[in-house]
Design a protein around this motif. Structure first.
Motif, PDB file in Angstrom:
ATOM      1  N   VAL A 190       0.921  -1.000   0.081  1.00 12.49           N
ATOM      2  CA  VAL A 190       0.105  -0.015   0.026  1.00 12.49           C
ATOM      3  C   VAL A 190       0.775   1.360  -0.485  1.00 12.49           C
ATOM      4  O   VAL A 190       0.787   1.911  -0.753  1.00 12.49           O
ATOM      5  N   TYR A 191       1.929   1.059   0.706  1.00  5.57           N
ATOM      6  CA  TYR A 191       2.746   2.245   1.277  1.00  5.57           C
ATOM      7  C   TYR A 191       3.716   2.659  -0.697  1.00  5.57           C
ATOM      8  O   TYR A 191       3.850   3.801  -1.151  1.00  5.57           O
ATOM      9  N   ARG A 192       3.759   1.841  -1.079  1.00  2.97           N
ATOM     10  CA  ARG A 192       4.274   1.482  -2.550  1.00  2.97           C
ATOM     11  C   ARG A 192       4.001   2.806  -3.582  1.00  2.97           C
ATOM     12  O   ARG A 192       3.953   3.014  -4.452  1.00  2.97           O
ATOM     13  N   GLN A 193       2.294   1.530  -3.311  1.00  2.00           N
ATOM     14  CA  GLN A 193       1.288   2.773  -4.297  1.00  2.00           C
ATOM     15  C   GLN A 193       1.252   4.188  -3.697  1.00  2.00           C
ATOM     16  O   GLN A 193       1.112   4.499  -5.373  1.00  2.00           O
ATOM     17  N   LEU A 194       1.009   4.232  -2.705  1.00  2.00           N
ATOM     18  CA  LEU A 194       1.565   5.671  -2.489  1.00  2.00           C
ATOM     19  C   LEU A 194       2.533   6.504  -2.170  1.00  2.00           C
ATOM     20  O   LEU A 194       3.034   7.510  -1.971  1.00  2.00           O
ATOM     21  N   GLY A 195       4.032   5.698  -3.140  1.00  2.00           N
ATOM     22  CA  GLY A 195       4.831   6.439  -2.808  1.00  2.00           C
ATOM     23  C   GLY A 195       5.257   7.166  -1.878  1.00  2.00           C
ATOM     24  O   GLY A 195       6.842   7.846  -2.031  1.00  2.00           O
ATOM     25  N   SER A 196       4.992   6.054  -0.514  1.00  2.14           N
ATOM     26  CA  SER A 196       5.965   6.345   0.389  1.00  2.14           C
ATOM     27  C   SER A 196       7.349   5.578   0.940  1.00  2.14           C
ATOM     28  O   SER A 196       7.169   4.596   0.542  1.00  2.14           O
ATOM     29  N   ASP A 197       8.354   6.227   1.994  1.00  4.29           N
ATOM     30  CA  ASP A 197       9.532   5.423   2.099  1.00  4.29           C
ATOM     31  C   ASP A 197       9.301   4.375   2.778  1.00  4.29           C
ATOM     32  O   ASP A 197       9.642   3.726   3.604  1.00  4.29           O
ATOM     33  N   SER A 198       7.718   4.223   3.177  1.00  2.00           N
ATOM     34  CA  SER A 198       7.263   3.486   4.819  1.00  2.00           C
ATOM     35  C   SER A 198       7.370   1.436   3.652  1.00  2.00           C
ATOM     36  O   SER A 198       7.098   0.959   4.355  1.00  2.00           O
ATOM     37  N   ALA A 199       6.892   2.328   2.414  1.00  2.87           N
ATOM     38  CA  ALA A 199       7.467   0.572   1.714  1.00  2.87           C
ATOM     39  C   ALA A 199       8.594   0.128   1.709  1.00  2.87           C
ATOM     40  O   ALA A 199       8.200  -1.515   2.511  1.00  2.87           O
ATOM     41  N   TYR A 200       9.044   0.756   1.514  1.00  2.00           N
ATOM     42  CA  TYR A 200      10.622  -0.201   1.895  1.00  2.00           C
ATOM     43  C   TYR A 200      11.353  -0.534   3.712  1.00  2.00           C
ATOM     44  O   TYR A 200      11.571  -1.599   4.032  1.00  2.00           O
ATOM     45  N   PHE A 201      10.727   0.868   4.858  1.00  2.00           N
ATOM     46  CA  PHE A 201      10.934   0.456   6.060  1.00  2.00           C
ATOM     47  C   PHE A 201       9.773  -1.332   6.840  1.00  2.00           C
ATOM     48  O   PHE A 201       9.876  -1.998   6.648  1.00  2.00           O
ATOM     49  N   TYR A 202       8.760  -1.291   5.611  1.00  3.40           N
ATOM     50  CA  TYR A 202       7.637  -2.563   6.027  1.00  3.40           C
ATOM     51  C   TYR A 202       8.310  -3.850   5.642  1.00  3.40           C
ATOM     52  O   TYR A 202       8.195  -4.973   5.826  1.00  3.40           O
ATOM     53  N   ALA A 203       8.822  -3.390   4.777  1.00  2.00           N
ATOM     54  CA  ALA A 203       9.435  -4.659   3.269  1.00  2.00           C
ATOM     55  C   ALA A 203      10.743  -5.308   4.540  1.00  2.00           C
ATOM     56  O   ALA A 203      10.665  -6.977   4.158  1.00  2.00           O
ATOM     57  N   ASN A 204      11.443  -4.668   5.255  1.00  2.00           N
ATOM     58  CA  ASN A 204      12.347  -4.693   6.228  1.00  2.00           C
ATOM     59  C   ASN A 204      12.265  -5.457   7.334  1.00  2.00           C
ATOM     60  O   ASN A 204      12.274  -6.979   7.825  1.00  2.00           O
ATOM     61  N   LYS A 205      10.926  -4.600   7.733  1.00  2.00           N
ATOM     62  CA  LYS A 205       9.713  -5.707   9.173  1.00  2.00           C
ATOM     63  C   LYS A 205       9.552  -7.442   8.702  1.00  2.00           C
ATOM     64  O   LYS A 205       9.306  -7.954   8.829  1.00  2.00           O
ATOM     65  N   MET A 206       9.145  -7.567   7.142  1.00  2.00           N
ATOM     66  CA  MET A 206       8.667  -8.475   6.483  1.00  2.00           C
ATOM     67  C   MET A 206       9.871  -9.940   6.999  1.00  2.00           C
ATOM     68  O   MET A 206       9.451 -10.579   7.142  1.00  2.00           O
TER      69      MET A 206
END
Length: 270
Positions: A190-206
């Motif tokens: 979802v955050y990747r669709q929004l263009g947010s850096d949080s996408a990378y943060f949550y990918a790391n958490k996963m």
């Protein structure tokens, strides 16, 4: 593989004893094991064979009948045969006499609609399932996540982050590692669709949780997301690990499928 072998041996003894229910239960469990090891064609074969050994008029058989239909539906779903998956999930729902299991089968049916881009139909079921669970339970968190994902797929403009974060909070509180793995996966999307850096943060958490769970599949999914959202200087390292892990999984799965065939051959031969 040991469990599979013993169920196969038990199945043959039940056949000698003319105990149809025993035969059916063994075949259902063999199907469950084969699905867990991605042998979907083999799982369909043994699960379809199990149908004739159950009596739908006997309440004691209903749990196994429903589980067996769900096995067939799950195998069909993984093989992208969505019409058959829909048919057998419906049969599982009809046969089930356990409310919690029925919610699982309903969710599986909604996933079929989702894969067929029938989001309205999927959301109707997800709402029904969500309403059946108490707020704050792990089941509620799972249902809320499923609904949020379907809403996001139906229209990427739908902001579902609050629901995903609510589900994440419940799973953190209950230390539900598999649930956290799912939440991080969808939040990264979802955050990747929004263009947010949080996408990378949550990918790391996963990736961290998938490694803790020793789930090779989920590590691959996490690495795919790290490749999509990570900084350019790290992408090459992620990609090398992704390729190596994928090759390893492919070899293990082929070995598992062959193992089941060999066990069946050896038992029949002896």
């Amino acid at each position: 593989d040991s469990a599979f072998r013993y169920f196969y041996l038990a199945k043959d003894l039940f056949l000698e004893l003319r105990d149809d229910f025993g035969v059916g239960k063994c075949l259902v469990n063999m199907g469950l094991i084969m699905i867990a090891h991605n042998d979907f064609y083999g799982a369909q074969e043994v699960s379809l064979a199990a149908i004739d050994y159950f009596d739908s008029s006997d309440p004691d058989h209903h749990h196994y009948i429903a589980t067996n239909y769900n096995n067939i539906g799950s195998a069909a779903f993984q093989l992208k045969n969505y019409e058959d998956a829909h048919l057998f999930f419906d049969k599982a729902i009809t046969a089930s006499n356990d409310s919690k299991e029925t919610q699982i089968y309903l969710t599986n049916k909604a996933r079929v609609y989702q894969e067929m881009s029938m989001y309205t139909e999927a959301l109707i079921i997800y709402d029904q399932v969500l309403d059946s669970f108490s707020y704050g339970s792990l089941e509620y968190a799972r249902a809320l996540t499923n609904k949020a994902v379907a809403q996001s797929l139906a229209d990427p403009k739908n902001d579902v982050t609050s629901d995903l974060l609510k589900a994440l909070s419940i799973r953190k509180k209950e230390n539900d590692l598999w649930g956290l793995n799912s939440s991080y996966y969808h939040l990264s999307d979802v955050y990747r669709q929004l263009g947010s850096d949080s996408a990378y943060f949550y990918a790391n958490k996963m990736y961290e949780i998938a490694s803790q769970l020793k789930s090779a599949d989920d590590r691959i999914y996490a690495l795919g997301k790290l490749i999509q959202s990570g900084p350019s200087d790290k992408i090459h390292r992620y990609f090398i690990e992704y390729e190596l892990l994928q090759d390893s999984i492919r070899q293990v799965r082929e070995s598992s499928k062959n193992q089941f065939a060999i066990i069946r051959y050896e038992v029949e031969k002896s």
